[in-house]
Every structure is written in C-alpha cells, then in structure tokens.
Design a protein around this motif. Structure first.
Motif, short mmCIF file in Angstrom:
data_model
loop_
_atom_site.label_atom_id
_atom_site.label_comp_id
_atom_site.label_asym_id
_atom_site.label_seq_id
_atom_site.Cartn_x
_atom_site.Cartn_y
_atom_site.Cartn_z
N LEU A 130 70.61 59.33 33.42
CA LEU A 130 70.51 60.30 32.32
C LEU A 130 69.08 60.81 32.16
O LEU A 130 68.87 61.99 31.87
CB LEU A 130 70.99 59.66 31.02
N ARG A 131 68.10 59.95 32.34
CA ARG A 131 66.71 60.37 32.20
C ARG A 131 66.29 61.34 33.29
O ARG A 131 65.37 62.13 33.11
CB ARG A 131 65.78 59.15 32.25
N LEU A 132 66.95 61.30 34.42
CA LEU A 132 66.62 62.21 35.52
C LEU A 132 67.05 63.64 35.22
O LEU A 132 66.64 64.56 35.92
CB LEU A 132 67.28 61.74 36.82
N ILE A 133 67.88 63.83 34.18
CA ILE A 133 68.39 65.15 33.84
C ILE A 133 67.71 65.61 32.55
O ILE A 133 68.12 65.28 31.45
CB ILE A 133 69.92 65.12 33.64
N PRO A 134 66.61 66.38 32.66
CA PRO A 134 65.84 66.77 31.47
C PRO A 134 66.64 67.57 30.44
O PRO A 134 66.26 67.61 29.28
CB PRO A 134 64.70 67.63 32.06
N LEU A 135 67.73 68.22 30.86
CA LEU A 135 68.51 69.03 29.92
C LEU A 135 69.32 68.17 28.95
O LEU A 135 69.83 68.68 27.96
CB LEU A 135 69.44 69.98 30.68
N ILE A 136 69.44 66.87 29.24
CA ILE A 136 70.08 65.97 28.29
C ILE A 136 69.00 65.51 27.32
O ILE A 136 67.98 64.96 27.73
CB ILE A 136 70.72 64.76 29.00
N PRO A 137 69.17 65.74 26.00
CA PRO A 137 68.12 65.46 25.03
C PRO A 137 67.56 64.04 25.14
O PRO A 137 68.31 63.06 25.13
CB PRO A 137 68.82 65.67 23.68
N PHE A 138 66.24 63.94 25.22
CA PHE A 138 65.55 62.66 25.40
C PHE A 138 65.85 61.70 24.27
O PHE A 138 66.20 60.53 24.50
CB PHE A 138 64.04 62.93 25.49
N ASP A 139 65.71 62.17 23.03
CA ASP A 139 65.87 61.28 21.89
C ASP A 139 67.32 60.86 21.68
O ASP A 139 67.59 59.75 21.21
CB ASP A 139 65.33 61.95 20.62
N ALA A 140 68.26 61.73 22.04
CA ALA A 140 69.68 61.37 21.90
C ALA A 140 70.01 60.17 22.78
O ALA A 140 70.78 59.29 22.39
CB ALA A 140 70.57 62.56 22.27
N ILE A 141 69.44 60.13 23.99
CA ILE A 141 69.66 58.99 24.89
C ILE A 141 69.09 57.72 24.26
O ILE A 141 69.72 56.65 24.31
CB ILE A 141 69.02 59.25 26.26
N SER A 142 67.91 57.83 23.69
CA SER A 142 67.25 56.66 23.09
C SER A 142 68.05 56.11 21.91
O SER A 142 68.29 54.90 21.81
CB SER A 142 65.84 57.02 22.63
N TYR A 143 68.48 57.01 21.02
CA TYR A 143 69.28 56.57 19.87
C TYR A 143 70.61 56.00 20.33
O TYR A 143 71.10 54.99 19.81
CB TYR A 143 69.50 57.73 18.91
N GLY A 144 71.23 56.66 21.31
CA GLY A 144 72.52 56.17 21.82
C GLY A 144 72.40 54.81 22.46
O GLY A 144 73.26 53.94 22.29
N ALA A 145 71.31 54.59 23.21
CA ALA A 145 71.10 53.29 23.86
C ALA A 145 70.92 52.19 22.82
O ALA A 145 71.37 51.06 23.01
CB ALA A 145 69.89 53.37 24.78
N GLY A 146 70.26 52.52 21.72
CA GLY A 146 70.07 51.54 20.67
C GLY A 146 71.37 51.09 20.04
O GLY A 146 71.50 49.95 19.58
#
Length: 218
Positions: A130-146
């Motif tokens: 997911l991090r390799l795809i910049p068009l996916i919001p950075f913070d959304a991944i972080s909150y989702g992972a939490g």
C-alpha cells in the motif's frame, strides 16, 4: 478514461504549481521554506516535527516533502522527511490503536475494515504494498493499521521501505526547484509523472482484496 486522465494531469499540475512557490489556502512552498529557515540550526528538527504532526492537519505530505528537498537537498531532505513521516505514521497508528475506532474513523471514513483480516501475520507485506502506491492516502493507511492487529514494528518497517521511492521523487523536485528553468527540474517533473502513472495503474490493477491476497501468499 478521460476522468482518470484529468485526475492524473491535475495531480501533476498541482505539484508543479507548488514547486513554483504556489499556495493552497495561503500555504505555499515559499512560506514553509521561510518559516523553517528562520529556526537556523534547529531547522531540521522543526521540519521533522512539522511532518510528524501532518496527520493532525490539512497540509499535504507532498508539499512538505518538496519543501524538504528545497531546504536540505535531495539526500538530507529525504532523510529528514522519512524520519518525520515515520513519526507522523506512529502518531496516527497510536491514536487509532489506543484511542479507539470512533476516533480513527473520523479520519478514514469507515474504510479500514479490510485491513483487519490476516493483518497480524501478513501485515508487513500488506502495508508495504500500500505504501508503494502514493495515490492511496498516507494517513488513512496509518489509521487503518492501528485498528488492525498488525504488529507495530512490521508497520514501521513496511512504511519506511515503502515510502522511500515517493519521498526520493518529491525531495528531488524540491532540490531541483532552486532552478526551475533547468533541464534537471523538468526531468524531476517527468519522474513524478512516471510515479503518478505507475501508482494510478497499480491502484487500478490491485484492489485492496488483491493486495491482501498478495500479502497472504507471499
């Protein structure tokens, strides 16, 4: 297809505009650079702190990364941006994990349930892809992972490696923006265009379920 092309061109134009000292809501590259430079020797620390607090603001990550390249050059800019991004990702991860779902969903709009399944065993690969795809919001991944069962060190390691290509591209634009009429500057924009195009293809080609599957089968 036309809509996707418009989105792609808009992203490219926006980044170019910001690199040329444009601004959004009064927040431009020149203002950020001037503010951070005013701290002298403490400028790198201030920059890292600002980047760490991005998940709590509306400032675009890309704008700060470009300013980091302009302030510190491509190498130190990349280093400081990664440290700041990891700090910000940690803050978002911790807020989501320890303050609960109701807090995190205010930021990610109820779209993080997909990360829960298999995250504990395959979280590193899922977050990395997911991090390799910049068009996916950075913070959304972080909150989702939490919100998921992913281990923090897996999340942090995958984030560090996954964001490196994008950070290098944005830092390079900032570094080359010191001479906006040079061939190197236009080459840096061409590299950004390539990154956005590849990201757009990857986001289209790999749905969240397929990313999850890739993590499970890796």
């Amino acid at each position: 297809m036309k809509i996707r092309l418009v989105i792609f061109l808009a992203i490219l134009a926006l980044t170019s505009y910001l690199a040329l000292d444009g601004s959004i809501a009064g927040i431009g590259l020149a203002k950020i650079k001037g503010c951070i430079r005013s701290f002298g020797y403490f400028a790198p620390l201030v920059y890292i702190l600002i980047f760490a607090l991005v998940p709590l603001t509306v400032v675009p990550n890309s704008l700060l990364a470009i300013s980091g390249g302009a302030l510190f050059g491509i190498y130190y800019g990349t280093l400081y941006t990664i440290i700041g991004a990891l700090s910000g990702a940690t803050i978002a991860f911790a807020l989501s994990r320890y303050l609960g779902k109701s807090i995190a969903e205010k930021f990610i709009r109820h779209k993080a349930d997909w990360l829960n399944e298999h995250a504990e065993k395959n979280g590193f690969m899922i977050v990395f892809l997911l991090r390799l795809i910049p068009l996916i919001p950075f913070d959304a991944i972080s909150y989702g992972a939490g919100l998921s069962k992913i281990r923090y060190m897996d999340f942090l390691g995958a984030t560090c490696i996954g964001i490196l290509p994008g950070v290098l591209v944005y830092s390079n634009i900032g570094d080359k923006s010191l001479d906006i009429y040079s061939a190197d500057f236009y080459l840096s924009l061409a590299i950004l265009a390539l990154l956005v195009a590849v990201s757009h293809y990857a986001k289209k080609r790999y749905t969240l379920k397929e990313v999850q599957k890739a993590g499970i089968t890796s």
